[in-house]
Design a protein around this motif. Sequence first.
Motif, PDB file in Angstrom:
ATOM      1  N   SER A 298       0.775  -1.103  -0.069  1.00  0.00           N
ATOM      2  CA  SER A 298      -0.067  -0.059  -0.130  1.00  0.00           C
ATOM      3  C   SER A 298       0.971   1.309   0.074  1.00  0.00           C
ATOM      4  N   ALA A 299       0.127   2.233  -0.552  1.00  0.00           N
ATOM      5  CA  ALA A 299       1.101   3.815  -0.270  1.00  0.00           C
ATOM      6  C   ALA A 299       1.398   3.865   1.247  1.00  0.00           C
TER       7      ALA A 299
ATOM      8  N   ASP B  51       3.475  11.946  -5.471  1.00  0.00           N
ATOM      9  CA  ASP B  51       3.432  11.247  -6.908  1.00  0.00           C
ATOM     10  C   ASP B  51       4.566  10.277  -6.614  1.00  0.00           C
ATOM     11  N   GLU B  52       5.735  10.256  -5.977  1.00  0.00           N
ATOM     12  CA  GLU B  52       6.697   9.695  -5.980  1.00  0.00           C
ATOM     13  C   GLU B  52       6.290   8.225  -5.053  1.00  0.00           C
TER      14      GLU B  52
ATOM     15  N   LEU C  43       6.392   4.500  -6.561  1.00  0.00           N
ATOM     16  CA  LEU C  43       7.106   3.634  -5.928  1.00  0.00           C
ATOM     17  C   LEU C  43       6.097   2.227  -5.384  1.00  0.00           C
ATOM     18  N   THR C  44       4.893   2.829  -5.152  1.00  0.00           N
ATOM     19  CA  THR C  44       3.995   1.818  -4.848  1.00  0.00           C
ATOM     20  C   THR C  44       3.611   0.905  -5.987  1.00  0.00           C
ATOM     21  N   THR C  45       3.500   1.125  -7.148  1.00  0.00           N
ATOM     22  CA  THR C  45       3.308   0.483  -8.454  1.00  0.00           C
ATOM     23  C   THR C  45       4.760  -0.335  -8.554  1.00  0.00           C
ATOM     24  N   GLU C  46       5.937   0.275  -8.574  1.00  0.00           N
ATOM     25  CA  GLU C  46       7.021  -0.547  -8.730  1.00  0.00           C
ATOM     26  C   GLU C  46       7.431  -1.533  -7.819  1.00  0.00           C
ATOM     27  N   LEU C  47       7.133  -1.223  -6.742  1.00  0.00           N
ATOM     28  CA  LEU C  47       7.391  -2.256  -5.417  1.00  0.00           C
ATOM     29  C   LEU C  47       6.243  -3.402  -5.597  1.00  0.00           C
ATOM     30  N   GLY C  48       5.254  -3.060  -6.062  1.00  0.00           N
ATOM     31  CA  GLY C  48       4.164  -4.174  -6.163  1.00  0.00           C
ATOM     32  C   GLY C  48       4.684  -5.208  -7.519  1.00  0.00           C
ATOM     33  N   GLN C  49       5.326  -4.484  -8.482  1.00  0.00           N
ATOM     34  CA  GLN C  49       5.607  -5.239  -9.702  1.00  0.00           C
ATOM     35  C   GLN C  49       6.971  -6.110  -9.102  1.00  0.00           C
ATOM     36  N   ILE C  50       7.742  -5.547  -8.257  1.00  0.00           N
ATOM     37  CA  ILE C  50       8.974  -6.439  -7.958  1.00  0.00           C
ATOM     38  C   ILE C  50       8.287  -7.741  -6.977  1.00  0.00           C
ATOM     39  N   MET C  51       7.191  -7.387  -6.321  1.00  0.00           N
ATOM     40  CA  MET C  51       6.899  -8.377  -5.323  1.00  0.00           C
ATOM     41  C   MET C  51       6.366  -9.463  -5.934  1.00  0.00           C
TER      42      MET C  51
END
Length: 100
Positions: free
Chosen positions: A5-6, A23-24, A28-36
């Motif tokens: 989550s944000a 915005d950051e 980063l929430t989107t990017e970390l979700g993709q990494i997970m």
Amino acid sequence: MSEISAEQVAHLANLARIALTEDEIEHLTTELGQIMQAVEQVNQVATPDVPPTSHPIPMQNVFRDDVVGDTVLTAEQAVSGAPEADGGRFVVSAILGEEQ
């Protein structure tokens, strides 16, 4: 797998003492979700009979024998290109604030 989550991203940024804009945090929430998700895919494929590796091919250091040879460079030749030299020694400024 749980979504990140944000609020979790903002908390992690706070722990790391990193100031992030909204915005950051969203990015980063989107990017970390993709990494997970990628890590989860690897976990699904990894089986006990597949040993963990850090490289896809085996790596090893290449060593050679340490053999003493003839030195053809004199001390004067070694310091000949130095900005400042004293005999066969390099002269450098003190880095600790006092002469040693």
